[in-house]
Write an enzyme that holds these catalytic residues in place. Structure first.
Site, PDB file in Angstrom:
ATOM      1  N   GLU A 124      -2.678 -21.965   8.957  1.00 34.27           N
ATOM      2  CA  GLU A 124      -2.094 -21.563   7.683  1.00 34.27           C
ATOM      3  C   GLU A 124      -1.926 -22.796   6.803  1.00 34.27           C
ATOM      4  O   GLU A 124      -1.629 -23.894   7.290  1.00 34.27           O
ATOM      5  CB  GLU A 124      -0.729 -20.892   7.896  1.00 34.27           C
ATOM      6  CG  GLU A 124      -0.760 -19.642   8.756  1.00 34.27           C
ATOM      7  CD  GLU A 124      -1.317 -18.440   8.025  1.00 34.27           C
ATOM      8  OE1 GLU A 124      -1.564 -18.553   6.803  1.00 34.27           O
ATOM      9  OE2 GLU A 124      -1.495 -17.389   8.668  1.00 34.27           O
ATOM     10  N   ASP A 149      -9.900  -0.257   7.990  1.00 37.47           N
ATOM     11  CA  ASP A 149      -8.487  -0.620   7.861  1.00 37.47           C
ATOM     12  C   ASP A 149      -8.280  -1.657   6.760  1.00 37.47           C
ATOM     13  O   ASP A 149      -7.250  -1.668   6.084  1.00 37.47           O
ATOM     14  CB  ASP A 149      -7.958  -1.155   9.192  1.00 37.47           C
ATOM     15  CG  ASP A 149      -6.433  -1.166   9.253  1.00 37.47           C
ATOM     16  OD1 ASP A 149      -5.811  -0.166   8.833  1.00 37.47           O
ATOM     17  OD2 ASP A 149      -5.864  -2.180   9.710  1.00 37.47           O
TER      18      ASP A 149
END
Length: 210
Positions: A124, A149
């Site tokens: 991240e 999805d």
């Protein structure tokens, strides 16, 4: 006196022959060394080209595998196929990441249910730095399920903001859709939109939007 001169001449000729043979041997050695050197360079270049061809073939195979479902989602819900494919490429490292290869999650979509998700290591971008952390990610039965999805996420948004990705769905170009994804916070990478656009243009993924 004449005999001595002949002997000296023979000695000079003998020394000259030795010198010539030495030079011939050196030339042969240098020739063999140069040939071996250039063969090694040629062989290395040949192997690199072969690996590049194999890499490109694998990438094209990945695109062809995910493109039909991405196009089906675009036709039904107006989520750009090119952007979906580009996201799958970046997020899954061309389908080779553990998350994609073992758990069929192409987009790094996170989950909360322990029965349908796995905790894995991820990167991240936080406070100007890349850090390694852990996250819980959804598990799917197939890449097609993952793409469906992903489209559902674009349409329904997140738990905290149902309208989070509406600008992505309403975009009128893949460039705009990519930028809206970044604005919506899909990824922490500050260059996410530009990377998506670059991938789309490099592999001409915009052709799948037609």
């Amino acid at each position: 006196m004449a005999k001595r001169k002949r002997r000296k001449s023979r000695k000079n000729n003998s020394g000259l022959k030795v010198l010539i043979w030495i030079l011939v041997i050196i030339a042969l050695f240098l020739g063999v060394y140069a040939a071996h050197h250039y063969y090694r360079i040629w062989n290395q270049q040949r192997i690199e080209k072969q690996l590049q061809r194999q890499d490109q073939q694998a990438k094209q195979a990945f695109i062809k595998q995910v493109a039909p479902e991405a196009q089906a989602m675009q036709n039904s819900y107006h989520v750009y196929a090119s952007v979906t494919i580009a996201q799958a490429i970046l997020e899954s490292q061309w389908g080779t990441s553990q998350l994609a290869s073992q758990y069929h999650n192409l987009f790094g979509i996170k989950g909360t249910d322990p029965n349908t998700s796995r905790v894995l290591t991820t990167k991240e971008y936080i406070n100007g730095h890349w850090i390694v952390t852990k996250g819980r990610f959804k598990v799917y039965d197939s890449w097609s399920d993952s793409i469906k999805d992903h489209t559902k996420l674009m349409l329904n948004g997140t738990d905290t903001n149902k309208e989070n990705y509406q600008a992505v769905v309403q975009a009128t170009s893949y460039q705009q859709a990519a930028r809206e994804l970044q604005k919506a916070g899909y990824a922490t990478d500050p260059n996410y939109a530009q990377k998506l656009i670059s991938v789309i243009q490099t592999y001409k993924l915009y052709n799948y939007d037609k």
